[in-house]
Design a protein around this motif. Structure first.
Motif, PDB file in Angstrom:
ATOM      1  N   PHE A 211      33.182  40.023  35.406  1.00 32.14           N
ATOM      2  CA  PHE A 211      34.245  39.030  35.272  1.00 32.14           C
ATOM      3  C   PHE A 211      35.457  39.485  36.063  1.00 32.14           C
ATOM      4  O   PHE A 211      35.745  40.682  36.177  1.00 32.14           O
ATOM      5  CB  PHE A 211      34.628  38.849  33.807  1.00 32.14           C
ATOM      6  CG  PHE A 211      33.449  38.575  32.913  1.00 32.14           C
ATOM      7  CD1 PHE A 211      32.909  37.315  32.820  1.00 32.14           C
ATOM      8  CD2 PHE A 211      32.866  39.603  32.180  1.00 32.14           C
ATOM      9  CE1 PHE A 211      31.819  37.065  32.002  1.00 32.14           C
ATOM     10  CE2 PHE A 211      31.783  39.369  31.363  1.00 32.14           C
ATOM     11  CZ  PHE A 211      31.248  38.088  31.279  1.00 32.14           C
ATOM     12  N   SER A 212      36.175  38.514  36.591  1.00 31.79           N
ATOM     13  CA  SER A 212      37.426  38.809  37.295  1.00 31.79           C
ATOM     14  C   SER A 212      38.359  37.625  37.144  1.00 31.79           C
ATOM     15  O   SER A 212      37.926  36.508  36.810  1.00 31.79           O
ATOM     16  CB  SER A 212      37.159  39.094  38.778  1.00 31.79           C
ATOM     17  OG  SER A 212      36.535  37.984  39.401  1.00 31.79           O
ATOM     18  N   ALA A 213      39.628  37.866  37.374  1.00 28.67           N
ATOM     19  CA  ALA A 213      40.621  36.805  37.254  1.00 28.67           C
ATOM     20  C   ALA A 213      40.422  35.780  38.353  1.00 28.67           C
ATOM     21  O   ALA A 213      40.120  36.120  39.497  1.00 28.67           O
ATOM     22  CB  ALA A 213      42.025  37.393  37.324  1.00 28.67           C
ATOM     23  N   ALA A 214      40.607  34.516  37.991  1.00 30.53           N
ATOM     24  CA  ALA A 214      40.520  33.436  38.964  1.00 30.53           C
ATOM     25  C   ALA A 214      41.915  33.086  39.458  1.00 30.53           C
ATOM     26  O   ALA A 214      42.918  33.651  39.012  1.00 30.53           O
ATOM     27  CB  ALA A 214      39.828  32.234  38.337  1.00 30.53           C
ATOM     28  N   ALA A 215      41.973  32.131  40.388  1.00 25.98           N
ATOM     29  CA  ALA A 215      43.269  31.730  40.937  1.00 25.98           C
ATOM     30  C   ALA A 215      44.160  31.134  39.859  1.00 25.98           C
ATOM     31  O   ALA A 215      45.370  31.369  39.826  1.00 25.98           O
ATOM     32  CB  ALA A 215      43.053  30.750  42.082  1.00 25.98           C
ATOM     33  N   ASP A 216      43.587  30.344  38.936  1.00 23.81           N
ATOM     34  CA  ASP A 216      44.344  29.755  37.838  1.00 23.81           C
ATOM     35  C   ASP A 216      44.353  30.728  36.673  1.00 23.81           C
ATOM     36  O   ASP A 216      43.319  31.339  36.349  1.00 23.81           O
ATOM     37  CB  ASP A 216      43.729  28.428  37.406  1.00 23.81           C
ATOM     38  CG  ASP A 216      43.801  27.383  38.508  1.00 23.81           C
ATOM     39  OD1 ASP A 216      44.757  27.442  39.317  1.00 23.81           O
ATOM     40  OD2 ASP A 216      42.901  26.523  38.567  1.00 23.81           O
ATOM     41  N   PRO A 217      45.495  30.862  35.968  1.00 21.42           N
ATOM     42  CA  PRO A 217      45.565  31.841  34.873  1.00 21.42           C
ATOM     43  C   PRO A 217      44.662  31.492  33.686  1.00 21.42           C
ATOM     44  O   PRO A 217      44.314  32.384  32.912  1.00 21.42           O
ATOM     45  CB  PRO A 217      47.046  31.822  34.471  1.00 21.42           C
ATOM     46  CG  PRO A 217      47.563  30.515  34.968  1.00 21.42           C
ATOM     47  CD  PRO A 217      46.800  30.213  36.217  1.00 21.42           C
ATOM     48  N   ASP A 218      44.325  30.212  33.546  1.00 23.62           N
ATOM     49  CA  ASP A 218      43.473  29.813  32.424  1.00 23.62           C
ATOM     50  C   ASP A 218      41.991  29.818  32.802  1.00 23.62           C
ATOM     51  O   ASP A 218      41.173  29.196  32.117  1.00 23.62           O
ATOM     52  CB  ASP A 218      43.879  28.433  31.909  1.00 23.62           C
ATOM     53  CG  ASP A 218      43.729  27.352  32.969  1.00 23.62           C
ATOM     54  OD1 ASP A 218      43.562  27.697  34.158  1.00 23.62           O
ATOM     55  OD2 ASP A 218      43.782  26.156  32.608  1.00 23.62           O
ATOM     56  N   ALA A 219      41.634  30.504  33.894  1.00 23.94           N
ATOM     57  CA  ALA A 219      40.243  30.512  34.383  1.00 23.94           C
ATOM     58  C   ALA A 219      39.774  31.941  34.623  1.00 23.94           C
ATOM     59  O   ALA A 219      40.574  32.852  34.875  1.00 23.94           O
ATOM     60  CB  ALA A 219      40.105  29.694  35.655  1.00 23.94           C
ATOM     61  N   VAL A 220      38.459  32.112  34.549  1.00 20.66           N
ATOM     62  CA  VAL A 220      37.815  33.405  34.782  1.00 20.66           C
ATOM     63  C   VAL A 220      36.647  33.184  35.736  1.00 20.66           C
ATOM     64  O   VAL A 220      35.914  32.191  35.623  1.00 20.66           O
ATOM     65  CB  VAL A 220      37.311  34.022  33.463  1.00 20.66           C
ATOM     66  CG1 VAL A 220      36.574  35.323  33.732  1.00 20.66           C
ATOM     67  CG2 VAL A 220      38.460  34.258  32.500  1.00 20.66           C
ATOM     68  N   THR A 221      36.460  34.102  36.685  1.00 18.70           N
ATOM     69  CA  THR A 221      35.328  34.028  37.609  1.00 18.70           C
ATOM     70  C   THR A 221      34.212  34.941  37.099  1.00 18.70           C
ATOM     71  O   THR A 221      34.435  36.127  36.844  1.00 18.70           O
ATOM     72  CB  THR A 221      35.729  34.437  39.024  1.00 18.70           C
ATOM     73  OG1 THR A 221      36.710  33.522  39.505  1.00 18.70           O
ATOM     74  CG2 THR A 221      34.523  34.418  39.968  1.00 18.70           C
ATOM     75  N   VAL A 222      33.020  34.347  36.957  1.00 16.88           N
ATOM     76  CA  VAL A 222      31.832  35.079  36.520  1.00 16.88           C
ATOM     77  C   VAL A 222      30.972  35.335  37.757  1.00 16.88           C
ATOM     78  O   VAL A 222      30.598  34.399  38.465  1.00 16.88           O
ATOM     79  CB  VAL A 222      31.028  34.279  35.479  1.00 16.88           C
ATOM     80  CG1 VAL A 222      29.833  35.077  34.990  1.00 16.88           C
ATOM     81  CG2 VAL A 222      31.923  33.863  34.317  1.00 16.88           C
ATOM     82  N   THR A 223      30.675  36.605  38.029  1.00 21.07           N
ATOM     83  CA  THR A 223      29.917  36.979  39.231  1.00 21.07           C
ATOM     84  C   THR A 223      28.571  37.581  38.832  1.00 21.07           C
ATOM     85  O   THR A 223      28.491  38.371  37.887  1.00 21.07           O
ATOM     86  CB  THR A 223      30.694  37.990  40.082  1.00 21.07           C
ATOM     87  OG1 THR A 223      31.973  37.414  40.419  1.00 21.07           O
ATOM     88  CG2 THR A 223      29.951  38.318  41.373  1.00 21.07           C
ATOM     89  N   PHE A 224      27.500  37.198  39.581  1.00 18.65           N
ATOM     90  CA  PHE A 224      26.138  37.647  39.285  1.00 18.65           C
ATOM     91  C   PHE A 224      25.692  38.661  40.337  1.00 18.65           C
ATOM     92  O   PHE A 224      25.896  38.459  41.536  1.00 18.65           O
ATOM     93  CB  PHE A 224      25.166  36.470  39.273  1.00 18.65           C
ATOM     94  CG  PHE A 224      25.601  35.338  38.401  1.00 18.65           C
ATOM     95  CD1 PHE A 224      25.372  35.361  37.038  1.00 18.65           C
ATOM     96  CD2 PHE A 224      26.273  34.244  38.938  1.00 18.65           C
ATOM     97  CE1 PHE A 224      25.779  34.329  36.235  1.00 18.65           C
ATOM     98  CE2 PHE A 224      26.688  33.199  38.139  1.00 18.65           C
ATOM     99  CZ  PHE A 224      26.447  33.243  36.781  1.00 18.65           C
ATOM    100  N   SER A 225      25.093  39.742  39.876  1.00 20.62           N
ATOM    101  CA  SER A 225      24.583  40.757  40.794  1.00 20.62           C
ATOM    102  C   SER A 225      23.185  41.201  40.353  1.00 20.62           C
ATOM    103  O   SER A 225      23.033  41.742  39.262  1.00 20.62           O
ATOM    104  CB  SER A 225      25.532  41.962  40.826  1.00 20.62           C
ATOM    105  OG  SER A 225      25.026  42.948  41.704  1.00 20.62           O
ATOM    106  N   PRO A 226      22.158  40.958  41.157  1.00 17.02           N
ATOM    107  CA  PRO A 226      22.238  40.221  42.421  1.00 17.02           C
ATOM    108  C   PRO A 226      22.413  38.733  42.179  1.00 17.02           C
ATOM    109  O   PRO A 226      22.201  38.244  41.064  1.00 17.02           O
ATOM    110  CB  PRO A 226      20.886  40.510  43.068  1.00 17.02           C
ATOM    111  CG  PRO A 226      19.964  40.687  41.903  1.00 17.02           C
ATOM    112  CD  PRO A 226      20.783  41.380  40.846  1.00 17.02           C
ATOM    113  N   ALA A 227      22.770  38.016  43.227  1.00 17.94           N
ATOM    114  CA  ALA A 227      22.877  36.567  43.106  1.00 17.94           C
ATOM    115  C   ALA A 227      21.516  35.978  42.725  1.00 17.94           C
ATOM    116  O   ALA A 227      20.469  36.498  43.108  1.00 17.94           O
ATOM    117  CB  ALA A 227      23.362  35.971  44.425  1.00 17.94           C
ATOM    118  N   VAL A 228      21.564  34.899  41.954  1.00 18.23           N
ATOM    119  CA  VAL A 228      20.325  34.222  41.549  1.00 18.23           C
ATOM    120  C   VAL A 228      19.876  33.351  42.715  1.00 18.23           C
ATOM    121  O   VAL A 228      20.519  32.344  43.029  1.00 18.23           O
ATOM    122  CB  VAL A 228      20.544  33.378  40.278  1.00 18.23           C
ATOM    123  CG1 VAL A 228      19.252  32.676  39.890  1.00 18.23           C
ATOM    124  CG2 VAL A 228      21.049  34.261  39.148  1.00 18.23           C
TER     125      VAL A 228
END
Length: 665
Positions: free
Chosen positions: A193-210
């Motif tokens: 997880f990492s912060a998104a551009a908007d403060p009320d949003a979160v970016t979920v990242t997959f490793s490896p990509a599906v």
């Protein structure tokens, strides 16, 4: 960002305004409307000037909409009903209490003037230090990018926005993590997880990509993120979020896809090439007369470079077909057993695979482009209607079973570039009358020309050094010879060549294997070179017509066996001084007519010419034309293998290869 899901949080009580709906007429309740207590364990309802209240059994009150059963009893001389909650309310917050009607009856007496209680409601605040009041939680609207339910080519990351919250961060004490599943089974990916551009949003990242195609669900459990409301205040837990995606990954190498009812298979992602491959139903291809040179799938364009293996196999209804320019290969069994009658192949094609046109029983003609230098075995096997085949220069080999079973093919010219003939390459061509073995050919595979009964002559060039078994089995050869560098005549080489009349074994042959001349019914003359040492079994079985056997070697070959008719009727001619050895050798001593002859010095005539005199006969064995004349110029003989009657005292001239010798008999 698109709206995908809506969640209303219910797990924590919200602050409600104090209000009441308590009827007039002396009604009162505890806890009182707007009061604050540490917990709610019972509710009392009273009415002044009442002397009788009678509770119903199995009744419930509602607190914040939740029904809670109560136990009722009457106190205060009948003017009060005490309702004890089955589940006390201990969590801090503001609660709406509703006492429905028909909880109890009331009246001045028990003799018929009682009524059901009216519904009443009010609010009470619970302030419990052990369970303090939580934050004010707004309505949360969850959206995701990519949108839940949408198809994607690759699932690398998802941005989740909690609309209505001021901020969203990963809970510091979160004991749960996100889960990716496919058809209910966990997928082996790591989620971060990492912060998104908007403060009320979160970016979920997959490793490896599906990246594999399929249906996937991303589950973000309740409490995974800490949310805050506008205006600050204590953080509250995020709701559970489920996001669904259909991954439609670009097709990988070897993966099939269908466009416009034609199925393709990916050959290369780097080169973006594909091949036409077989359909689910052969009828889908019955009307095709060509294929596209390119195909586009989900925005990606592939160049079509091959007619793939089995692509049109067993397709009925097709007749003519044009392979488009740009196709470089036709795969194994591409048109096997189809109804194809004619095909046009462009110069872009360089290779054709095994069995490409095998059992195409309606195919009538075929022209191989000069660009094709490699063809597979069984290419035209069983093409029973094939009348014409044009092969171009550049072809290096005629592979196994190449034209086998082409029963009406009469003529085929083999390109000069061919160096090998494979096994059964032109076998069972029962109408074949004319073909060739190019100069430079080195190998003839077993049964290469077998069962071609109308093939009466086929010259074998001196370059051939390797032969398989039965190369000329059951052909119509009337004359034949083998290169001088052949040292072994293999099994069945001329077996069942029923029109072959004579044969001269080359000067370097040391062995003739089993059945090499088996059932050569018309064979009349056989000449053995001087190096022949071993003869195989059943070599001349059925060859009763042999009338003349000439052996140029002084030592009898082992393994000799001839039919009894040959022993009885044929003449065996051997070198001068060798007659006694032959008369004592097994397989030779059985001849009733054994003669020896002296050799004539023909070194001045030509190589490959052997002359011998036996009695008053001049014997001639040569691989070039020999002319015998008397001194008057009268021609007595012209040919390669034969005999001339001589008169004692006469002078004769023998000419071969441009040279002449003279001798007196």
């Amino acid at each position: 960002m698109k709206k995908t899901l809506l969640y209303l949080t219910l797990s924590t009580c919200t602050l409600l305004p104090a209000y009441a709906a308590i009827p007039d007429g002396g009604w009162s309740v505890t806890p009182k409307n707007g009061s604050t207590v540490d917990k709610i364990t019972e509710i009392t309802v009273s009415k002044t000037n009442e002397h009788y209240m009678d509770p119903y059994i199995n009744r419930s009150v509602k607190i914040n909409g939740e029904a809670i059963s109560v136990t009722q009893k009457v106190t205060n001389n009948g003017g009060t009903v005490v309702m004890t909650l089955a589940s006390p309310v201990e969590k801090s917050g503001t609660y709406e209490i509703v006492v429905p009607s028909r909880m109890f009856t009331y009246g001045y007496s028990m003799w018929g003037d009682e009524e059901d209680n009216p519904e009443m409601s009010w609010t009470v605040t619970v302030d419990n230090p052990d369970q303090p009041i939580g934050p004010v939680i707004p309505d949360i609207e969850v959206t995701a990018d990519p949108e839940s339910g949408s198809p994607v080519k690759l699932l690398e990351s998802v941005t989740v926005k909690f609309g209505g919250a001021a901020s969203a961060t990963v809970a510091a004490d979160a004991s749960v993590s996100a889960l990716v599943t496919s058809l209910g089974a966990p997928v082996d990916v790591t989620v971060s997880f990492s912060a998104a551009a908007d403060p009320d949003a979160v970016t979920v990242t997959f490793s490896p990509a599906v990246a594999s195609s399929g249906e996937y669900t991303l589950t973000l459990p309740e409490g995974l993120f800490d949310l805050t409301a506008d205006g600050g205040g204590e953080a509250f837990a995020s709701p559970e979020v489920k996001l669904n995606y259909t991954v439609k990954a670009p097709p990988a190498v070897g993966e099939k896809f269908v466009v416009d009812n034609i199925r393709y298979i990916v050959l290369s992602r780097e080169l973006m090439t594909a091949a036409v491959t077989w359909p689910d139903n052969e009828d889908d291809y019955a009307s095709l007369t060509t294929v596209p040179t390119s195909v586009t799938l989900d925005g990606e364009t592939f160049a079509v470079t091959e007619i793939g293996s089995l692509a049109f196999s067993e397709v009925r209804g097709m007749s003519s077909f044009k392979v488009p320019e740009g196709i470089t290969a036709i795969g194994d069994a591409a048109f096997w057993s189809s109804s194809l009658e004619s095909i046009e192949i462009p110069p872009s094609v360089t290779a054709i695979g095994e069995s490409a046109f095998e059992e195409c029983k309606s195919l009538k003609e075929f022209t191989l482009p000069a660009t094709v230098t490699s063809v597979g075995s069984d290419m035209f096997y069983g093409c029973a209607s094939l009348e014409s085949v044009t092969l171009s220069e550049g072809l290096a080999a005629i592979p196994d079973n190449f034209l086998a079973g082409c029963v009406i093919l009469k003529e085929v010219t083999i390109p000069s570039t061919v160096r090998e003939f494979g096994e059964f390459s032109l076998s069972e061509c029962s109408a074949l009358t004319t073909t060739n073995i190019p100069e430079g050919t080195t190998k003839l595979g077993r049964f290469a020309f077998a069962k071609c009964p109308l093939l009466t002559r086929l010259d074998v060039p001196e370059t051939v050094t390797e032969m398989g078994h039965g190369v000329f089995y059951e052909t119509g050869l009337t004359e034949a010879s083998l290169p001088e560098n052949i040292t072994v005549i293999p099994d069945g080489t001329f077996q069942c060549c029923t029109d072959l009349e004579e044969f001269v074994v080359g000067p370097n042959v040391t062995e003739i294997e089993t059945q090499a001349f088996y059932w050569c019914f018309k064979l009349k003359k056989i000449v053995f070179g001087e190096k022949v040492a071993t003869l195989g079994t059943e070599l001349f079985k059925g060859d009763d017509a042999i009338a003349e056997v000439i052996c140029l070697g002084a030592e009898p070959a082992t393994g000799a066996e001839f039919p009894q008719a040959v022993y009885d009727n044929a003449t065996l001619t051997v070198p001068e001084g060798a007659a006694e050895a032959y008369r004592n050798a097994p397989g030779w001593k059985e001849f009733k007519n054994i003669h020896s002859v002296s050799s004539i010095d023909v070194a001045a005539v030509a190589d490959g010419v052997q002359l011998s005199v036996e009695g008053d006969m001049l014997g001639i064995v040569a691989d070039t034309d020999v002319t015998v004349t008397d001194v008057s110029g009268r021609v007595l003989y012209c040919g390669r293998t034969g005999a001339v009657a001589l008169s004692r005292g006469s002078v004769y001239l023998v000419t071969a290869g441009g040279k002449t010798i003279k001798f007196r008999h």
